[in-house]
Design a protein around this motif. Sequence first.
Motif, PDB file in Angstrom:
ATOM      1  N   ARG A   1       0.811  -1.465   0.054  1.00  0.00           N
ATOM      2  CA  ARG A   1      -0.074  -0.152   0.029  1.00  0.00           C
ATOM      3  C   ARG A   1       0.920   1.314  -0.078  1.00  0.00           C
ATOM      4  N   VAL A   2       1.802   1.086   0.832  1.00  0.00           N
ATOM      5  CA  VAL A   2       2.771   2.413   0.846  1.00  0.00           C
ATOM      6  C   VAL A   2       3.442   2.477  -0.244  1.00  0.00           C
ATOM      7  N   ILE A   3       4.097   1.723  -1.005  1.00  0.00           N
ATOM      8  CA  ILE A   3       4.904   1.813  -2.081  1.00  0.00           C
ATOM      9  C   ILE A   3       3.971   2.136  -3.349  1.00  0.00           C
ATOM     10  N   ALA A   4       2.453   1.858  -3.288  1.00  0.00           N
ATOM     11  CA  ALA A   4       1.554   2.227  -4.358  1.00  0.00           C
ATOM     12  C   ALA A   4       1.230   3.691  -4.017  1.00  0.00           C
ATOM     13  N   GLY A   5       1.582   4.521  -3.008  1.00  0.00           N
ATOM     14  CA  GLY A   5       1.242   5.698  -2.928  1.00  0.00           C
ATOM     15  C   GLY A   5       0.165   6.131  -1.906  1.00  0.00           C
ATOM     16  N   SER A   6      -0.223   4.944  -0.923  1.00  0.00           N
ATOM     17  CA  SER A   6      -1.467   5.135   0.238  1.00  0.00           C
ATOM     18  C   SER A   6      -0.738   5.207   1.603  1.00  0.00           C
ATOM     19  N   GLY A   7       0.540   5.499   1.564  1.00  0.00           N
ATOM     20  CA  GLY A   7       1.185   5.601   2.889  1.00  0.00           C
ATOM     21  C   GLY A   7       0.847   6.998   3.550  1.00  0.00           C
ATOM     22  N   PRO A   8       1.080   7.204   4.862  1.00  0.00           N
ATOM     23  CA  PRO A   8       0.585   8.284   5.468  1.00  0.00           C
ATOM     24  C   PRO A   8       0.905   9.861   4.886  1.00  0.00           C
ATOM     25  N   MET A   9       2.079   9.834   4.451  1.00  0.00           N
ATOM     26  CA  MET A   9       2.793  10.930   3.979  1.00  0.00           C
ATOM     27  C   MET A   9       3.154  11.073   2.607  1.00  0.00           C
ATOM     28  N   ASN A  10       2.998   9.985   1.665  1.00  0.00           N
ATOM     29  CA  ASN A  10       3.146   9.953   0.261  1.00  0.00           C
ATOM     30  C   ASN A  10       2.935  11.328  -0.392  1.00  0.00           C
ATOM     31  N   ALA A  11       1.647  11.827  -0.429  1.00  0.00           N
ATOM     32  CA  ALA A  11       1.213  12.848  -1.022  1.00  0.00           C
ATOM     33  C   ALA A  11       2.009  14.146  -0.646  1.00  0.00           C
ATOM     34  N   GLU A  12       2.032  14.327   0.716  1.00  0.00           N
ATOM     35  CA  GLU A  12       2.675  15.595   1.313  1.00  0.00           C
ATOM     36  C   GLU A  12       4.174  15.327   0.675  1.00  0.00           C
ATOM     37  N   ARG A  13       4.997  14.276   0.859  1.00  0.00           N
ATOM     38  CA  ARG A  13       6.450  14.576   0.480  1.00  0.00           C
ATOM     39  C   ARG A  13       6.630  14.784  -0.807  1.00  0.00           C
ATOM     40  N   LEU A  14       5.718  14.265  -1.963  1.00  0.00           N
ATOM     41  CA  LEU A  14       5.846  14.692  -3.259  1.00  0.00           C
ATOM     42  C   LEU A  14       5.500  16.056  -3.574  1.00  0.00           C
ATOM     43  N   ALA A  15       4.346  16.438  -2.875  1.00  0.00           N
ATOM     44  CA  ALA A  15       4.163  17.984  -2.951  1.00  0.00           C
ATOM     45  C   ALA A  15       5.046  18.834  -2.460  1.00  0.00           C
ATOM     46  N   HIS A  16       5.794  18.591  -1.362  1.00  0.00           N
ATOM     47  CA  HIS A  16       6.917  19.546  -0.993  1.00  0.00           C
ATOM     48  C   HIS A  16       7.941  19.534  -1.896  1.00  0.00           C
ATOM     49  N   ARG A  17       8.192  18.052  -2.467  1.00  0.00           N
ATOM     50  CA  ARG A  17       9.333  18.198  -3.401  1.00  0.00           C
ATOM     51  C   ARG A  17       8.945  19.018  -4.645  1.00  0.00           C
ATOM     52  N   ARG A  18       7.760  18.770  -5.167  1.00  0.00           N
ATOM     53  CA  ARG A  18       7.492  19.665  -6.401  1.00  0.00           C
ATOM     54  C   ARG A  18       7.559  21.034  -5.931  1.00  0.00           C
ATOM     55  N   ARG A  19       6.935  21.407  -4.769  1.00  0.00           N
ATOM     56  CA  ARG A  19       6.990  23.037  -4.294  1.00  0.00           C
ATOM     57  C   ARG A  19       8.434  23.387  -4.627  1.00  0.00           C
ATOM     58  N   ALA A  20       9.224  22.856  -3.821  1.00  0.00           N
ATOM     59  CA  ALA A  20      10.893  23.346  -3.828  1.00  0.00           C
ATOM     60  C   ALA A  20      11.295  23.405  -5.251  1.00  0.00           C
ATOM     61  N   ASP A  21      10.936  22.232  -5.990  1.00  0.00           N
ATOM     62  CA  ASP A  21      11.411  22.581  -7.513  1.00  0.00           C
ATOM     63  C   ASP A  21      11.023  23.728  -8.000  1.00  0.00           C
ATOM     64  N   GLU A  22       9.487  24.136  -8.161  1.00  0.00           N
ATOM     65  CA  GLU A  22       9.014  25.046  -8.556  1.00  0.00           C
ATOM     66  C   GLU A  22       9.607  26.373  -7.954  1.00  0.00           C
ATOM     67  N   ASP A  23       9.652  26.626  -6.903  1.00  0.00           N
ATOM     68  CA  ASP A  23      10.264  27.623  -6.163  1.00  0.00           C
ATOM     69  C   ASP A  23      11.482  28.079  -6.713  1.00  0.00           C
ATOM     70  N   GLY A  24      12.196  26.973  -6.826  1.00  0.00           N
ATOM     71  CA  GLY A  24      13.947  27.141  -7.202  1.00  0.00           C
ATOM     72  C   GLY A  24      14.006  27.471  -8.853  1.00  0.00           C
ATOM     73  N   ALA A  25      12.794  27.264  -9.486  1.00  0.00           N
ATOM     74  CA  ALA A  25      13.092  27.342 -11.046  1.00  0.00           C
ATOM     75  C   ALA A  25      13.556  28.763 -11.446  1.00  0.00           C
ATOM     76  N   TRP A  26      13.148  29.663 -10.821  1.00  0.00           N
ATOM     77  CA  TRP A  26      13.644  31.125 -11.238  1.00  0.00           C
ATOM     78  C   TRP A  26      15.090  31.301 -10.925  1.00  0.00           C
ATOM     79  N   VAL A  27      15.448  30.879  -9.742  1.00  0.00           N
ATOM     80  CA  VAL A  27      17.031  30.871  -9.273  1.00  0.00           C
ATOM     81  C   VAL A  27      17.766  30.318 -10.399  1.00  0.00           C
ATOM     82  N   ARG A  28      17.360  28.964 -10.652  1.00  0.00           N
ATOM     83  CA  ARG A  28      18.259  28.368 -11.696  1.00  0.00           C
ATOM     84  C   ARG A  28      18.265  28.976 -12.990  1.00  0.00           C
ATOM     85  N   GLU A  29      16.955  29.410 -13.460  1.00  0.00           N
ATOM     86  CA  GLU A  29      17.261  30.130 -14.529  1.00  0.00           C
ATOM     87  C   GLU A  29      17.954  31.487 -14.815  1.00  0.00           C
TER      88      GLU A  29
END
Lengths: 308, 98
Positions: A266-294
């Motif tokens: 279940r956790v591997i498939a994405g239904s663990g307690p924090m899956n959605a939050e972990r990925l959302a956080h990583r996505r946000r960090a990537d988006e927030d950093g995009a202008w710095v990289r550019e």
Amino acid sequence: MDGAQVFEETIAKDQRVEPRDWMPEGYRKTMIRQIAQHAHSEIIGMQPEGAWITRAPSLRRKAILLAKVQDEAGHGLYLYSAAETLGADRGDLTRRLIEGRQKYSSIFNYPTLTFADVGVIGWLVDGAAICNQVPLCRSSYGPYARAMIRICKEESFHQRQGYELLATMMRGTAAQREMVQDATNRWWWPSLMMFGPPDKDSPNSAQSMAWKIKRHSNDDLRQRFVDMSVPQAEALGVTLPDPALRWNAERDHYDFGEIDWDEFKRVIAGSGPMNAERLAHRRRADEDGAWVREAAAAHAAKRAGAPA
Amino acid sequence: MSDDIKHEWPLFEVFVRAKRGLNHVHVGSLRAADHEMALHHARDLYTRRNEGVSIWVVRSDDVVSSGPDDKDAFFAPSGDKVYRHPTYYSIPDSVPHI
């Protein structure tokens, strides 16, 4: 000798495969998948503990935790560097992570509820990681093996700081001891799952062993970890949450209870307690950093005299 | 995320001198916008524990290397030149310091 023969001989002689050598497509794909998954785990692995940096109970603990989380970032980068030697692209790997097309270790999908979790992660999660990673220092792909040597040198600090943190709490109040026991109860089984499915359900293992990418089976490493952890738990004064855990003199190992593999799936498939939050956080960090990289790329292009 | 790879920073190879008197040794690679940033990143990434006293960074696409296919052309000829090694020459045991 053609490339395939050189490859077979290199593996047979226990030598390392290097980036520009010929290698089977399956070997390249397996290596990229394993290294990327490992790199993603290090990067996502910054989150559970990173959440406690601002709330660490002393300056000493805060400095230690900062250094540890910075190491995890470093480990992720060593590994992306190794993946790039196989023709993978770092930006593409990050995209695959964010879009959920590549996995990371299931362990990081559990929440860190108290400061004792920081200690237990160091002791058990990093302890399990060390068990997994030490044999990978002899993995057949050179850049991966070299990255693992560097990582293993640094992991030892991670495990020891965690154990020391827990030992300090165990010398504290009854409430602190209760926190350590509670965190141990929550992390023990997920830590055992870190070694992957049982050997009989691990279809890719045989090929990885033949290619000497892996050196020991999932079940062997899991047993090694249990045997190491029991005396550590006793010295700490906590109980591992498994009534079936007992010494087996015939096997010369500890017996332990059945792992809940449905939870693992279940956790591997994405239904663990924090899956959605972990990925959302990583996505946000990537988006927030995009202008710095550019901006940095545009600045470098301008200084080099080329059009941005 | 930027829409394609074109904003991706270039790759740099990192070499670290562990201490005075030793060569710089390759330790890995990293991404950076330019050489200056590559040096700073190399410091953070590869020398967090006194691993070095000096760092080189080189853009990966500036590195030229021999390939596995060149192995014979490059390295096989030295195999039959045993006279390049001191052990090729027999000197009586009675002769000192040679």
